[in-house]
Design a protein around this motif. Structure first.
Motif, mmCIF file in Angstrom:
data_model
loop_
_atom_site.group_PDB
_atom_site.id
_atom_site.type_symbol
_atom_site.label_atom_id
_atom_site.label_comp_id
_atom_site.label_asym_id
_atom_site.label_seq_id
_atom_site.Cartn_x
_atom_site.Cartn_y
_atom_site.Cartn_z
ATOM 1 N N CYS A 75 55.850 56.239 42.007
ATOM 2 C CA CYS A 75 54.839 55.331 41.431
ATOM 3 C C CYS A 75 53.959 54.720 42.518
ATOM 4 O O CYS A 75 53.440 53.614 42.355
ATOM 5 C CB CYS A 75 55.489 54.246 40.570
ATOM 6 N N ARG A 76 53.769 55.449 43.584
ATOM 7 C CA ARG A 76 52.876 55.025 44.657
ATOM 8 C C ARG A 76 51.592 55.842 44.516
ATOM 9 O O ARG A 76 51.241 56.670 45.345
ATOM 10 C CB ARG A 76 53.567 55.204 46.010
ATOM 11 N N HIS A 77 50.908 55.597 43.395
ATOM 12 C CA HIS A 77 49.770 56.412 42.988
ATOM 13 C C HIS A 77 48.612 56.353 43.978
ATOM 14 O O HIS A 77 47.947 57.367 44.207
ATOM 15 C CB HIS A 77 49.324 56.001 41.589
ATOM 16 N N ASP A 78 48.367 55.182 44.564
ATOM 17 C CA ASP A 78 47.278 55.076 45.542
ATOM 18 C C ASP A 78 47.509 55.972 46.750
ATOM 19 O O ASP A 78 46.552 56.470 47.346
ATOM 20 C CB ASP A 78 47.106 53.622 46.005
ATOM 21 N N GLU A 79 48.768 56.175 47.114
ATOM 22 C CA GLU A 79 49.081 57.060 48.238
ATOM 23 C C GLU A 79 49.067 58.525 47.815
ATOM 24 O O GLU A 79 48.802 59.405 48.635
ATOM 25 C CB GLU A 79 50.441 56.691 48.830
ATOM 26 N N ALA A 80 49.352 58.784 46.557
ATOM 27 C CA ALA A 80 49.343 60.160 46.049
ATOM 28 C C ALA A 80 47.934 60.707 45.910
ATOM 29 O O ALA A 80 47.690 61.895 46.141
ATOM 30 C CB ALA A 80 50.062 60.217 44.700
ATOM 31 N N ILE A 81 46.992 59.844 45.556
ATOM 32 C CA ILE A 81 45.630 60.298 45.239
ATOM 33 C C ILE A 81 44.970 61.083 46.372
ATOM 34 O O ILE A 81 44.493 62.202 46.137
ATOM 35 C CB ILE A 81 44.757 59.115 44.755
ATOM 36 N N CYS A 104 47.327 60.255 38.209
ATOM 37 C CA CYS A 104 47.371 59.117 39.139
ATOM 38 C C CYS A 104 46.151 58.219 38.975
ATOM 39 O O CYS A 104 46.274 56.988 38.998
ATOM 40 C CB CYS A 104 47.478 59.609 40.579
ATOM 41 N N TYR A 105 44.980 58.820 38.822
ATOM 42 C CA TYR A 105 43.777 58.007 38.609
ATOM 43 C C TYR A 105 43.951 57.097 37.390
ATOM 44 O O TYR A 105 43.578 55.934 37.411
ATOM 45 C CB TYR A 105 42.546 58.887 38.396
ATOM 46 N N LYS A 106 44.514 57.643 36.323
ATOM 47 C CA LYS A 106 44.738 56.841 35.114
ATOM 48 C C LYS A 106 45.623 55.648 35.430
ATOM 49 O O LYS A 106 45.353 54.533 35.007
ATOM 50 C CB LYS A 106 45.369 57.688 34.024
ATOM 51 N N ARG A 107 46.662 55.865 36.188
ATOM 52 C CA ARG A 107 47.630 54.813 36.448
ATOM 53 C C ARG A 107 47.132 53.735 37.404
ATOM 54 O O ARG A 107 47.710 52.659 37.452
ATOM 55 C CB ARG A 107 48.941 55.414 36.919
ATOM 56 N N VAL A 108 46.061 54.012 38.132
ATOM 57 C CA VAL A 108 45.479 52.961 38.982
ATOM 58 C C VAL A 108 44.225 52.376 38.341
ATOM 59 O O VAL A 108 43.469 51.661 38.984
ATOM 60 C CB VAL A 108 45.192 53.452 40.426
ATOM 61 N N GLY A 109 44.011 52.698 37.068
ATOM 62 C CA GLY A 109 42.891 52.113 36.333
ATOM 63 C C GLY A 109 41.541 52.756 36.585
ATOM 64 O O GLY A 109 40.507 52.166 36.297
ATOM 65 N N ARG A 110 41.532 53.970 37.093
ATOM 66 C CA ARG A 110 40.279 54.679 37.353
ATOM 67 C C ARG A 110 40.109 55.778 36.299
ATOM 68 O O ARG A 110 40.110 56.963 36.589
ATOM 69 C CB ARG A 110 40.296 55.224 38.777
ATOM 70 N N LEU A 111 39.945 55.315 35.068
ATOM 71 C CA LEU A 111 39.926 56.202 33.916
ATOM 72 C C LEU A 111 38.777 57.203 33.954
ATOM 73 O O LEU A 111 38.945 58.372 33.603
ATOM 74 C CB LEU A 111 39.882 55.365 32.637
ATOM 75 N N ARG A 112 37.609 56.767 34.381
ATOM 76 C CA ARG A 112 36.455 57.694 34.451
ATOM 77 C C ARG A 112 36.743 58.844 35.420
ATOM 78 O O ARG A 112 36.413 59.993 35.144
ATOM 79 C CB ARG A 112 35.192 56.956 34.881
#
Length: 189
Positions: A75-81, A104-112
């Motif tokens: 759940c370290r999505h910012d590092e995965a991106i 991962c983008y979805k989970r950090v609130g970057r839906l677009r």
């Protein structure tokens, strides 16, 4: 034994080790949820195996993908991106990297960006039900019921098991009360 052969054997061993740890995580996921500490230890072992590769091998699309999956599992999505973006850029035909990146983008609130990334994947693999399904989820969350329903209908047409999955998917809460959604997710006997 030649140096290149030894290097390849080490690379293959470390890559297979990392794949094994990640497979263990994915094998457990549907039936029982691992505690975060156990999940993180397993994902970290995958990263440790990949760090034993030489620098050139660590920069390949597949290794970047595996690293991204390990961070995603923790759940370290910012590092995965950035790792998943590298993997997708290095291997532009890899829809798996794009799917993981969108997730991962979805989970950090970057839906677009999640939607844009999955549209890239859809252009590569237009008959992949999972891509249509995830786009339906993301469009639902973005407030576009029409596109969400269109993508959901296509995913169900390609693979009918998505009908049952959609019925309990929280991402569809914004459109769950719509008649068209209920009709799509209704089990036909």
């Amino acid at each position: 034994m030649a140096v290149s052969t030894l290097r390849r054997l080490v690379r293959d061993r470390m890559t297979h080790e990392a794949e094994g740890y990640l497979e263990l995580l994915s094998a457990c996921a549907p039936d029982w949820e691992l505690e975060s500490a156990a999940r993180d230890r397993i994902a970290t072992r995958a990263l440790v195996a990949l760090r034993r590769l030489d620098e050139a091998d660590q920069q390949t699309a597949y290794v970047r993908y595996l690293q991204g999956l390990a961070y995603r599992a923790m759940c370290r999505h910012d590092e995965a991106i950035p790792l998943l973006r590298d993997a997708a850029d290095l291997n532009p035909d890899d829809t798996h990297a794009l799917l993981a990146l969108g997730w991962c983008y979805k989970r950090v609130g970057r839906l677009r960006l999640a939607i844009h990334t999955l549209e890239e994947a859809l252009a590569l693999e237009p008959d992949a039900a999972i891509i249509h399904y995830n786009l339906a989820c993301y469009w639902s969350l973005a407030g576009n019921a029409e596109l969400a329903l269109e993508y959901l209908a296509t995913s169900i047409q390609i693979e009918p098991q998505y009908r049952e999955l959609a019925a309990s998917e929280d991402d569809f809460n914004p459109i769950r009360s719509l008649r068209a959604f209920r009709e799509l997710t209704q089990v036909i006997v």
